[in-house]
Scaffold this active site. Structure first.
Site, PDB file in Angstrom:
ATOM      1  N   GLY A 269       0.816  -1.200   0.000  1.00 43.66           N
ATOM      2  CA  GLY A 269       0.000   0.000   0.000  1.00 43.66           C
ATOM      3  C   GLY A 269       0.850   1.249   0.000  1.00 43.66           C
ATOM      4  N   MET A 271       5.000   2.884   1.755  1.00 45.98           N
ATOM      5  CA  MET A 271       6.256   2.582   2.436  1.00 45.98           C
ATOM      6  C   MET A 271       6.758   3.827   3.154  1.00 45.98           C
ATOM      7  SD  MET A 271       8.444   0.371   3.217  1.00 45.98           S
ATOM      8  CE  MET A 271       9.727   0.814   4.374  1.00 45.98           C
ATOM      9  N   GLU A 272       7.173   3.639   4.406  1.00 48.71           N
ATOM     10  CA  GLU A 272       7.474   4.756   5.290  1.00 48.71           C
ATOM     11  C   GLU A 272       8.910   5.261   5.223  1.00 48.71           C
ATOM     12  OE1 GLU A 272       8.168   1.034   7.981  1.00 48.71           O
ATOM     13  OE2 GLU A 272       6.840   1.610   6.342  1.00 48.71           O
ATOM     14  N   HIS A 305      -0.847   6.252   8.778  1.00 47.98           N
ATOM     15  CA  HIS A 305      -0.021   5.095   9.140  1.00 47.98           C
ATOM     16  C   HIS A 305       1.449   5.337   8.792  1.00 47.98           C
ATOM     17  CE1 HIS A 305       0.674   0.711   9.742  1.00 47.98           C
ATOM     18  NE2 HIS A 305       1.618   0.920   8.824  1.00 47.98           N
ATOM     19  N   GLU A 306       1.701   5.743   7.552  1.00 42.58           N
ATOM     20  CA  GLU A 306       3.098   5.917   7.145  1.00 42.58           C
ATOM     21  C   GLU A 306       3.751   7.094   7.859  1.00 42.58           C
ATOM     22  OE1 GLU A 306       4.128   3.414   5.716  1.00 42.58           O
ATOM     23  OE2 GLU A 306       2.224   2.624   5.015  1.00 42.58           O
ATOM     24  N   GLU A 328       4.698  -2.558  13.027  1.00 44.96           N
ATOM     25  CA  GLU A 328       3.445  -2.589  12.279  1.00 44.96           C
ATOM     26  C   GLU A 328       2.214  -2.689  13.183  1.00 44.96           C
ATOM     27  OE1 GLU A 328       3.327  -1.587   9.461  1.00 44.96           O
ATOM     28  OE2 GLU A 328       5.294  -1.948   8.588  1.00 44.96           O
TER      29      GLU A 328
END
Length: 883
Positions: A269, A271-272, A305-306, A328
């Protein structure tokens, strides 16, 4: 045991074998020269032996690299100085401290695995988690190697005007022959999986955020030029997430800029990567005409989230990949909190629990069952699972409940301060919460070590003479692969007892002087617990597991009337929904048994009346009403069956939907009309709830097979000014044989065939149609230009949607669905093993079907197993499924 001619067990990595690396890399200076035909990379590594480590060879990870040269402290090494194979580069003799310079060549244009450096829509981009950095250069590619990165990118200015990497831009300029360069420096040490690079033709929108300490952060979102009008929602979501993290967790952003890039070809979805997040376009691009309310909500959640990973994952990262849930699970919990604050907390909780019970519970009951901290793996990509993510979040949520908001915040403050800049374990996370609160979570740690879904068996007895209510709760957990015995878990059980008017009774246990009003959280620690509540004036109705206080299966024998009472009166809105949901499960399971035994279906008038009251009541939260009207999914129902019968589930589900529609037709019609949109599209909780309820009513009305309603639905499709209402209409038409169906699909295609994300919706809608000719249509769609096998979104939208979300057609007894999936797994595996592995997981529960389906699914698994070359991603899942 499995015996096949080509499938050998892959190498297993064990948590117990972890050891501190012999070497550390303190800095890495990367120089990329990007060209269309190939890319050359020069890496300069400052390496030192860990203090106390014995002299040993230096083994660097690699994959698909072409080695050009190596220099150790300025001296060119020859082949006698090192050993090279397809997975590593070994230097047998190195000093305690040294500089290593390595030049490699790679071919991103051929990288269909989308791991490492690859090309998407003519732009260079990277994906390094979990082990993609070794596809860029030789490195100790493990998360406990944290180095400071400097990255210089050189490329043709006309072809690649934008050059991005982690950190701050410290230099840029032009080179000869039309090239230009950009040099980036990341001041924070990070593991290799957080490295990122993007280069290409991109447009951006820019904004700023002022942190709580007064620092200005420049925010940039980069997209392909034609998508520049779809970024405003993502930018607004980012700013909300930054403010929320400061307010709730005290976490301030630490760089001068924060960049996001949207790419079309992406396995995940988002990537951080530190300061340079790379996103699947699906989770960035939105405007009302092209994105649904659900898309808008997902974008906001994934953006959050990221961003939250900047602290829970980047500043404090994982020691090894067994600790994946450290970042996570914690960050999913944080993004769930954030999303709940943006709308109805109850509805958000319902959505999260539905997802957990539909997918993670199924994972717990299959061959890939594993704890949230696995003990072993063959391919780490296979452990980016709902267990690690969503169950991991539930485990953090339980800690939050046990400590309370203030205690949990104290614990997380200590965790971030104590371990800033470190690679740590889940034990260190839990220890920080313990130390900050003087708590003992020794038994709670079993949630990290034991796989499976605990089951609670609850029963209550009321004593009218003593005015006591005795609640007995027993916990069990079934055996899972490699874990036959389970010790009792530490489980928070939130509960209330309701009086005859639906009010919460004050609860006092023996030995307590003061009763507690409202919800109480009881802590289960033993295999059996008994709680005796005093001063209960009459027999209460128990409301257990409020807000789904633990990821367990609850068995509580309530009558239909008691569940209807809870649906109408429970003070806890989640449990109101749960009462109706479990009543629907009970009714549907009875209908399934009737179908299997050849008995005629019987209406449940109590349930229909309860749904009617919800529909016509004055509940202000329309999104809640929508969920109360939505039947349990066919996937969820299969969890209650020892032998899954897709046809019986489908027929029972369809019967109940049709009878609700027939009996409540006037109410559905009246509600549909009353919620008609008059204002322009707005993304607000109230408007989202209104659209959701209106479209749910339309879905029920379409069960009546009435030509007038088909026409009404088509008119909504034509007249809608937003994708939410357009897709809702098309999604119901696609099940029918009506002329409006084909007309609508054609109109939709003609309007949107140039927009890849909208076309994904067009593909998925047709893939999940319940029409018997769906597989034939899906096969035809694989030949259309809008489908591309090398694009993960397309594969998920068409093949994944059919195989994972259309059980009645996929599990047709002729086995054609199984062979179709087997064909595409074999086509995908050489191109993109990660996506192939996701698809092969559909076969994991093959043993829970009838004999005929078992044989057919097993044939496909064995067919895959006997292919001469198979990735370890697919291999691991096939072996576990068959064995």
């Amino acid at each position: 045991m499995l015996e096949t001619k080509n499938l050998n067990s892959p190498k297993i990595v064990y948590l117990k074998d972890y050891k501190i690396p012999d070497y550390q890399i303190t800095t890495i200076d990367l120089h990329f020269h990007l060209k269309a035909e190939h890319t050359t990379i020069r890496s300069q590594l400052a390496i030192s032996r860990y203090l106390g480590a014995k002299p040993s060879p230096l083994v660097l990870d690699s994959e698909e690299l072409e080695l050009l040269s190596i220099k150790l402290n300025g001296q060119i090494l020859t082949e006698k100085d090192y050993q090279q194979d397809t997975k590593s580069l070994t230097l047998h003799s190195v000093p305690d401290q040294f500089t290593l310079v390595i030049e490699t060549r790679i071919y991103p244009q051929h990288n269909t695995a989308l791991s490492g450096l690859y090309i998407s829509s003519n732009n260079f981009c990277t994906q390094c988690e979990a082990e993609g950095f070794r596809r860029i250069t030789y490195f100790l590619d493990r998360p406990d190697i944290m180095a400071r990165y400097t990255t210089t990118i050189v490329a043709n200015k006309a072809s690649y005007p934008v050059l991005l990497s982690n950190g701050n831009l410290i230099a840029h300029g032009d080179h000869a022959h039309g090239d230009h360069f950009a040099k980036w420096e990341d001041p924070f040490p990070k593991p290799s999986y957080l490295f990122a690079l993007v280069a290409g033709t991109l447009s951006k929108i820019e904004d700023e955020f002022i942190t709580s300490s007064g620092r200005k952060v420049t925010l940039s979102i980069y997209v392909q030029p034609h998508n520049i009008d779809k970024c405003e929602h993502a930018m607004a979501s980012l700013k909300r997430a930054m403010a929320w993290d400061e307010q709730v967790y005290g976490r301030e952003y630490d760089l001068d800029n924060y960049m996001i890039v949207a790419v079309d070809d992406f396995n995940m979805g988002a990537m951080e990567n530190k300061g340079l997040n790379i996103f699947n376009s699906k989770y960035i691009l939105a405007k009302p005409e092209t994105a649904t309310d659900t898309d808008y909500q997902y974008i906001e959640g994934v953006i959050g989230h990221e961003y939250f990973h900047n602290w829970s994952g980047n500043r404090v990262t994982c020691r090894d990949w067994f600790q994946l849930s450290l970042k996570e699970g914690f960050t999913v919990f944080r993004d769930q909190q954030f999303s709940a604050s943006r709308g109805s907390p109850t509805v958000k909780r319902i959505q999260d629990v539905n997802h957990l019970r539909t997918y993670q519970f199924k994972e717990d009951s299959g061959p890939m069952a594993h704890p949230i901290r696995p003990e072993s793996y063959a391919e780490i990509n296979n452990f980016y699972t709902t267990t690690v993510y969503e169950k991991g979040a539930e485990v953090v949520r339980m800690l939050y409940q046990l400590l309370g908001p203030k205690g949990f915040r104290k614990g997380t403050d200590l965790y971030f301060n104590r371990h800033d800049g470190q690679a740590v374990t889940t034990d260190e996370f839990v220890r920080s919460l313990e130390d900050a609160n003087n708590a003992d979570f020794s038994q709670f740690r079993l949630w990290y070590r034991q796989a499976g879904t605990p089951e609670l068996h609850a029963s209550g007895v009321y004593d009218p003479k003593k005015n006591t209510y005795t609640l007995t709760v027993k916990q069990t957990c079934q055996a899972t692969p490699s874990q036959s015995h389970k010790d009792p878990f530490h489980i928070p059980l939130a509960l209330g007892l309701l009086d005859s008017k639906g009010n919460d009774l004050p609860l006092r246990l023996a030995g307590e002087s003061t009763p507690i009003a409202g919800t109480r959280v009881m802590e289960l620690r033993q295999a059996e617990e008994v709680f005796i509540f005093k001063d209960i004036p009459h027999k209460p109705i128990p409301s257990l597991l409020r807000n789904f206080s633990a990821p367990v299966k609850l068995h509580l024998n309530l009558s239909d009337e008691e569940r209807c009472f809870l649906l109408a009166h429970d003070s806890n809105n989640f449990n109101r929904w749960e009462a109706g949901h479990q009543l629907a499960v009970k009714i549907l399971l009875n209908l399934i048994r009737d179908y299997q035994q050849g008995k005629p279906f019987q209406l449940n008038l109590t349930f229909i009346a309860a749904i009617g009251k919800i529909l016509t009541g004055n509940e202000p939260d329309k999104a809640f009403v929508t969920h109360a009207l939505t039947l349990p999914s066919e996937h969820y129902l299969s969890e209650f069956m020892a032998i899954i019968d897709p046809e019986a589930i489908y027929q029972a589900h369809r019967f109940l939907r049709q009878n609700l529609a027939e009996n409540l037709k006037d109410s559905f019609s009246a509600m549909y009309e009353s919620l008609r949109q008059t204002d322009p599209y707005r993304f607000t909780p109230k408007d989202i709830g209104r659209r959701a309820l209106r479209n749910t009513c339309l879905g029920y009305l379409m069960e009546l097979n009435d030509p007038d309603i088909y026409h009404q639905c088509f008119q909504q499709f034509i007249q809608a000014d937003n994708m939410t209402d357009t897709i809702a209409a098309l999604s119901t038409l696609v099940h029918t044989e009506s002329p409006e169906r084909d007309n609508a699909l054609h109109i939709f295609y003609e309007k949107w065939h140039q927009d890849p994300l909208v076309m994904d919706k067009w593909l998925s809608i047709q893939a999940i149609s319940r029409r018997p000719d769906t597989l034939k249509i899906v096969k035809q769609l694989t030949q259309r230009s809008v489908f591309k096998l090398t694009n993960p979104n397309k594969v998920r939208a068409l093949i994944g949607a059919f195989c994972q979300h259309n059980p009645v057609n996929f599990h047709a007894t002729n086995g054609e669905g199984y062979s179709f999936l087997g064909d595409y797994i074999l086509k995908l595996d050489p191109l993109n093993p990660q996506i192939a592995a996701r698809l092969v997981s559909v076969f994991n529960l093959w043993r829970r079907y009838d004999n005929k389906r078992q044989i057919l699914m097993k044939e496909q698994l064995e067919r895959i197993a006997n292919v001469s070359k198979i990735s370890k991603d697919v291999q691991e899942i096939v072996i576990k499924s068959l064995n």
